[in-house]
Write a protein that holds these residues in place. Structure first.
Motif, PDB file in Angstrom:
ATOM      1  N   LYS A 143       0.852  -1.193   0.000  1.00 37.89           N
ATOM      2  CA  LYS A 143       0.000   0.000   0.000  1.00 37.89           C
ATOM      3  C   LYS A 143       0.888   1.242   0.000  1.00 37.89           C
ATOM      4  CE  LYS A 143      -4.226  -1.895   1.964  1.00 37.89           C
ATOM      5  NZ  LYS A 143      -3.890  -3.295   1.643  1.00 37.89           N
ATOM      6  N   ILE A 144       0.680   2.094  -0.994  1.00 42.16           N
ATOM      7  CA  ILE A 144       1.491   3.298  -1.177  1.00 42.16           C
ATOM      8  C   ILE A 144       0.611   4.518  -0.976  1.00 42.16           C
ATOM      9  CG2 ILE A 144       3.016   4.568  -2.729  1.00 42.16           C
ATOM     10  CD1 ILE A 144       4.054   1.789  -1.949  1.00 42.16           C
ATOM     11  N   GLU A 145       1.029   5.408  -0.114  1.00 46.22           N
ATOM     12  CA  GLU A 145       0.286   6.627   0.180  1.00 46.22           C
ATOM     13  C   GLU A 145       0.861   7.774  -0.657  1.00 46.22           C
ATOM     14  OE1 GLU A 145      -2.910   8.328   2.457  1.00 46.22           O
ATOM     15  OE2 GLU A 145      -2.176   6.258   2.303  1.00 46.22           O
ATOM     16  N   LEU A 146       0.038   8.340  -1.547  1.00 45.69           N
ATOM     17  CA  LEU A 146       0.444   9.501  -2.336  1.00 45.69           C
ATOM     18  C   LEU A 146      -0.093  10.759  -1.668  1.00 45.69           C
ATOM     19  CD1 LEU A 146      -0.096   8.123  -5.963  1.00 45.69           C
ATOM     20  CD2 LEU A 146       1.956   8.039  -4.528  1.00 45.69           C
ATOM     21  N   LYS A 147       0.012  11.888  -2.330  1.00 41.53           N
ATOM     22  CA  LYS A 147      -0.460  13.148  -1.743  1.00 41.53           C
ATOM     23  C   LYS A 147      -0.997  14.046  -2.846  1.00 41.53           C
ATOM     24  CE  LYS A 147       4.216  15.073  -1.930  1.00 41.53           C
ATOM     25  NZ  LYS A 147       5.339  15.654  -1.150  1.00 41.53           N
ATOM     26  N   HIS A 148      -1.615  15.133  -2.442  1.00 45.00           N
ATOM     27  CA  HIS A 148      -2.154  16.100  -3.403  1.00 45.00           C
ATOM     28  C   HIS A 148      -1.029  16.577  -4.338  1.00 45.00           C
ATOM     29  CE1 HIS A 148      -4.810  19.369  -4.821  1.00 45.00           C
ATOM     30  NE2 HIS A 148      -3.706  20.082  -4.860  1.00 45.00           N
ATOM     31  N   GLY A 149      -1.296  16.502  -5.647  1.00 49.71           N
ATOM     32  CA  GLY A 149      -0.297  16.917  -6.626  1.00 49.71           C
ATOM     33  C   GLY A 149       0.589  15.793  -7.120  1.00 49.71           C
ATOM     34  N   SER A 150       0.500  14.600  -6.512  1.00 52.34           N
ATOM     35  CA  SER A 150       1.301  13.466  -6.979  1.00 52.34           C
ATOM     36  C   SER A 150       0.911  13.106  -8.420  1.00 52.34           C
ATOM     37  CB  SER A 150       1.096  12.250  -6.075  1.00 52.34           C
ATOM     38  OG  SER A 150       1.597  12.478  -4.779  1.00 52.34           O
ATOM     39  N   THR A 151       1.878  12.592  -9.172  1.00 53.14           N
ATOM     40  CA  THR A 151       1.647  12.220 -10.564  1.00 53.14           C
ATOM     41  C   THR A 151       1.398  10.716 -10.677  1.00 53.14           C
ATOM     42  OG1 THR A 151       3.036  14.013 -11.400  1.00 53.14           O
ATOM     43  CG2 THR A 151       2.632  12.176 -12.893  1.00 53.14           C
ATOM     44  N   VAL A 152       0.346  10.364 -11.414  1.00 51.06           N
ATOM     45  CA  VAL A 152       0.072   8.971 -11.770  1.00 51.06           C
ATOM     46  C   VAL A 152      -0.077   8.928 -13.286  1.00 51.06           C
ATOM     47  CG1 VAL A 152      -1.064   8.494  -9.574  1.00 51.06           C
ATOM     48  CG2 VAL A 152      -2.435   9.215 -11.537  1.00 51.06           C
ATOM     49  N   ARG A 153       0.001   7.742 -13.851  1.00 56.32           N
ATOM     50  CA  ARG A 153      -0.164   7.660 -15.300  1.00 56.32           C
ATOM     51  C   ARG A 153      -1.024   6.448 -15.681  1.00 56.32           C
ATOM     52  NH1 ARG A 153       5.853   5.992 -17.733  1.00 56.32           N
ATOM     53  NH2 ARG A 153       5.763   3.761 -17.230  1.00 56.32           N
ATOM     54  N   LEU A 154      -1.641   6.538 -16.869  1.00 57.89           N
ATOM     55  CA  LEU A 154      -2.499   5.484 -17.406  1.00 57.89           C
ATOM     56  C   LEU A 154      -2.025   5.119 -18.798  1.00 57.89           C
ATOM     57  CD1 LEU A 154      -6.070   6.800 -16.479  1.00 57.89           C
ATOM     58  CD2 LEU A 154      -4.951   4.776 -15.554  1.00 57.89           C
ATOM     59  N   ASN A 155      -2.013   3.822 -19.081  1.00 52.97           N
ATOM     60  CA  ASN A 155      -1.697   3.374 -20.432  1.00 52.97           C
ATOM     61  C   ASN A 155      -2.891   3.663 -21.341  1.00 52.97           C
ATOM     62  OD1 ASN A 155      -1.292   1.656 -22.797  1.00 52.97           O
ATOM     63  ND2 ASN A 155       0.364   0.734 -21.616  1.00 52.97           N
ATOM     64  N   LYS A 156      -2.631   4.276 -22.504  1.00 52.92           N
ATOM     65  CA  LYS A 156      -3.707   4.658 -23.426  1.00 52.92           C
ATOM     66  C   LYS A 156      -4.494   3.459 -23.940  1.00 52.92           C
ATOM     67  CE  LYS A 156      -1.295   8.774 -25.109  1.00 52.92           C
ATOM     68  NZ  LYS A 156      -0.645   9.417 -26.292  1.00 52.92           N
ATOM     69  N   ALA A 157      -3.900   2.256 -23.871  1.00 54.10           N
ATOM     70  CA  ALA A 157      -4.607   1.063 -24.351  1.00 54.10           C
ATOM     71  C   ALA A 157      -5.882   0.818 -23.553  1.00 54.10           C
ATOM     72  CB  ALA A 157      -3.694  -0.155 -24.264  1.00 54.10           C
ATOM     73  N   GLN A 158      -5.957   1.392 -22.339  1.00 55.84           N
ATOM     74  CA  GLN A 158      -7.148   1.208 -21.517  1.00 55.84           C
ATOM     75  C   GLN A 158      -8.304   2.101 -21.944  1.00 55.84           C
ATOM     76  OE1 GLN A 158      -6.418   0.423 -17.153  1.00 55.84           O
ATOM     77  NE2 GLN A 158      -4.478   1.420 -17.639  1.00 55.84           N
ATOM     78  N   PHE A 159      -8.059   2.991 -22.922  1.00 50.96           N
ATOM     79  CA  PHE A 159      -9.075   3.955 -23.312  1.00 50.96           C
ATOM     80  C   PHE A 159      -9.968   3.478 -24.451  1.00 50.96           C
ATOM     81  CE2 PHE A 159      -6.105   7.497 -21.687  1.00 50.96           C
ATOM     82  CZ  PHE A 159      -6.600   7.327 -20.406  1.00 50.96           C
ATOM     83  N   ASP A 160     -10.060   2.170 -24.659  1.00 51.49           N
ATOM     84  CA  ASP A 160     -11.011   1.661 -25.635  1.00 51.49           C
ATOM     85  C   ASP A 160     -12.418   2.032 -25.165  1.00 51.49           C
ATOM     86  OD1 ASP A 160     -11.811  -0.291 -27.883  1.00 51.49           O
ATOM     87  OD2 ASP A 160     -12.901  -1.050 -26.145  1.00 51.49           O
ATOM     88  N   PRO A 161     -13.211   2.746 -25.989  1.00 57.75           N
ATOM     89  CA  PRO A 161     -14.509   3.262 -25.522  1.00 57.75           C
ATOM     90  C   PRO A 161     -15.443   2.191 -24.988  1.00 57.75           C
ATOM     91  CG  PRO A 161     -13.897   4.290 -27.608  1.00 57.75           C
ATOM     92  CD  PRO A 161     -12.907   3.195 -27.357  1.00 57.75           C
ATOM     93  N   TYR A 162     -15.484   1.031 -25.629  1.00 58.65           N
ATOM     94  CA  TYR A 162     -16.410  -0.018 -25.172  1.00 58.65           C
ATOM     95  C   TYR A 162     -15.945  -0.607 -23.840  1.00 58.65           C
ATOM     96  CZ  TYR A 162     -19.522  -4.065 -25.324  1.00 58.65           C
ATOM     97  OH  TYR A 162     -20.485  -5.008 -25.030  1.00 58.65           O
ATOM     98  N   LYS A 163     -14.642  -0.859 -23.716  1.00 61.82           N
ATOM     99  CA  LYS A 163     -14.130  -1.406 -22.460  1.00 61.82           C
ATOM    100  C   LYS A 163     -14.339  -0.416 -21.316  1.00 61.82           C
ATOM    101  CE  LYS A 163     -10.624  -4.390 -24.556  1.00 61.82           C
ATOM    102  NZ  LYS A 163      -9.179  -4.662 -24.709  1.00 61.82           N
ATOM    103  N   ILE A 164     -14.143   0.862 -21.610  1.00 64.13           N
ATOM    104  CA  ILE A 164     -14.349   1.870 -20.573  1.00 64.13           C
ATOM    105  C   ILE A 164     -15.811   1.891 -20.147  1.00 64.13           C
ATOM    106  CG2 ILE A 164     -14.362   4.358 -20.113  1.00 64.13           C
ATOM    107  CD1 ILE A 164     -11.901   4.576 -21.873  1.00 64.13           C
ATOM    108  N   LEU A 165     -16.711   1.807 -21.123  1.00 63.29           N
ATOM    109  CA  LEU A 165     -18.137   1.806 -20.793  1.00 63.29           C
ATOM    110  C   LEU A 165     -18.485   0.645 -19.878  1.00 63.29           C
ATOM    111  CD1 LEU A 165     -20.999   2.893 -21.175  1.00 63.29           C
ATOM    112  CD2 LEU A 165     -21.185   1.464 -23.218  1.00 63.29           C
ATOM    113  N   LEU A 166     -17.989  -0.554 -20.190  1.00 70.33           N
ATOM    114  CA  LEU A 166     -18.276  -1.719 -19.356  1.00 70.33           C
ATOM    115  C   LEU A 166     -17.734  -1.520 -17.946  1.00 70.33           C
ATOM    116  CD1 LEU A 166     -17.562  -4.711 -21.788  1.00 70.33           C
ATOM    117  CD2 LEU A 166     -19.714  -3.509 -21.360  1.00 70.33           C
ATOM    118  N   ASN A 167     -16.556  -0.926 -17.842  1.00 66.91           N
ATOM    119  CA  ASN A 167     -15.949  -0.709 -16.531  1.00 66.91           C
ATOM    120  C   ASN A 167     -16.677   0.362 -15.725  1.00 66.91           C
ATOM    121  OD1 ASN A 167     -13.905  -2.630 -16.782  1.00 66.91           O
ATOM    122  ND2 ASN A 167     -12.540  -1.213 -17.822  1.00 66.91           N
ATOM    123  N   GLU A 168     -17.257   1.355 -16.427  1.00 66.43           N
ATOM    124  CA  GLU A 168     -17.919   2.453 -15.740  1.00 66.43           C
ATOM    125  C   GLU A 168     -19.318   2.091 -15.259  1.00 66.43           C
ATOM    126  OE1 GLU A 168     -16.989   5.210 -14.600  1.00 66.43           O
ATOM    127  OE2 GLU A 168     -14.963   5.212 -15.401  1.00 66.43           O
TER     128      GLU A 168
END
Length: 322
Positions: free
Chosen positions: A196-221
């Motif tokens: 378990k990692i505790e971040l803070k306000h302003g910390s940077t995270v990143r997402l792989n663009k492959a996760q942005f498939d519209p249909y997969k995102i819809l199912l996840n949302e």
């Protein structure tokens, strides 16, 4: 083929070369030979030899053939040549063969580029610079807090997304190295090794663009009951998620801008296809975002098949205004 040769071809099949708009098979019906002018042929289209070029296409929604079956055209003799093999079969059969040949070419090109990319990746590895390949595959966000909710914020696009229930697989910096992690609560993320990692306000995270498939995102949302409602409709029509071919996900657009919205509604359009049928789903949704209570959700899925079948499924946490 000169005009004398063309006259001898009347009644026979010839090729009509339209360059990047495709090559077609047609029956030469007549030859027009005006004096001191290029001769022309009257042709009835019978099939397809090569499909229109797909190079430079921004979208690949459909292939627009220049001519229809049995269409009668007048064409310059410069575009007409004898066929190098007999033409048999229907218009659609020839179109299918042309599509398969284009697929074979694309597959060969893909194999060629994969080998080239593998070679370039090995060269980058020698220079300890392989990480450069993957940098552009990510979108970077900062953690920001508004009220009691935590968001990830894209400073360049000025877009935000609530972290509560966020389905994405993140990467966070641990000992100066990017590691895969999932959001838990507050500023806490959990790595795949369960640290378990505790971040803070302003910390940077990143997402792989492959996760942005519209249909997969819809199912996840979708909440689980809403997802169940969608899947009930799919099951009734005998189709599966793997049959999806297009998804217009306006819900994602609203969620990305929900930093400044407490209520939004809209419609998603999803299409599915099997070997024999086409299906369209209109997904009507409403969302009321609340800080201190669970969000209010409404989802209605309207299914229509090309055979006229219709199915309606709904999920709501409370009565909709619709």
């Amino acid at each position: 083929m000169n005009r004398q040769e063309a006259k001898a071809m009347i009644g026979k099949y010839i090729a009509v070369n339209e360059g990047n708009k495709g090559t077609y098979v047609g029956q030469l019906l007549d030859v027009m030979t005006p004096p001191q002018s290029t001769w022309e042929g009257i042709v009835r289209i019978a099939g397809v030899l090569t499909i229109p070029s797909l190079d430079g296409s921004d979208t690949l929604d459909t292939i627009n053939l220049l001519f229809d079956e049995n269409e009668k055209i007048k064409v310059s003799g410069r575009k007409l040549t004898p066929l190098d093999k007999p033409f048999n079969g229907s218009f659609n059969e020839s179109f299918a063969i042309a599509l398969k040949e284009a697929w074979d070419i694309a597959q060969d090109q893909n194999s060629h580029y994969e080998k080239r990319m593998s070679f370039l990746q090995q060269e980058l590895r020698k220079l300890n610079a392989e990480h450069l390949i993957y940098e552009n595959a990510f979108v970077y966000y900062q953690l920001v807090k508004k009220g009691r909710k935590l968001y990830i914020y894209d400073e360049k696009k000025r877009e935000s997304l609530s972290l509560e229930g966020c389905p994405f697989e993140f990467e966070i910096k641990v000992n100066n190295e990017w590691e895969t992690a999932y959001y838990k609560k507050g500023y806490t993320f959990e790595t795949i090794s369960h640290d378990k990692i505790e971040l803070k306000h302003g910390s940077t995270v990143r997402l792989n663009k492959a996760q942005f498939d519209p249909y997969k995102i819809l199912l996840n949302e979708l909440d689980e009951p809403s997802l169940n409602a969608l899947e009930r409709g799919l099951e009734k029509l005998g189709i599966e998620h793997e049959n999806s071919v297009y998804c217009h996900n306006s819900l994602l657009i609203h969620l990305l801008s929900s930093f400044n919205q407490s209520f939004f509604s809209g419609v998603n359009f999803i299409s599915y296809a099997t070997e024999t049928n086409q299906y369209v789903v209109q997904h009507h949704y409403e969302r009321t975002m609340r800080d201190d209570e669970a969000d209010i959700t409404f989802d209605r899925f309207e299914f229509t098949s090309d055979k006229g079948e219709r199915v309606l499924t709904t999920y709501a946490t409370q009565l909709s205004n619709d």
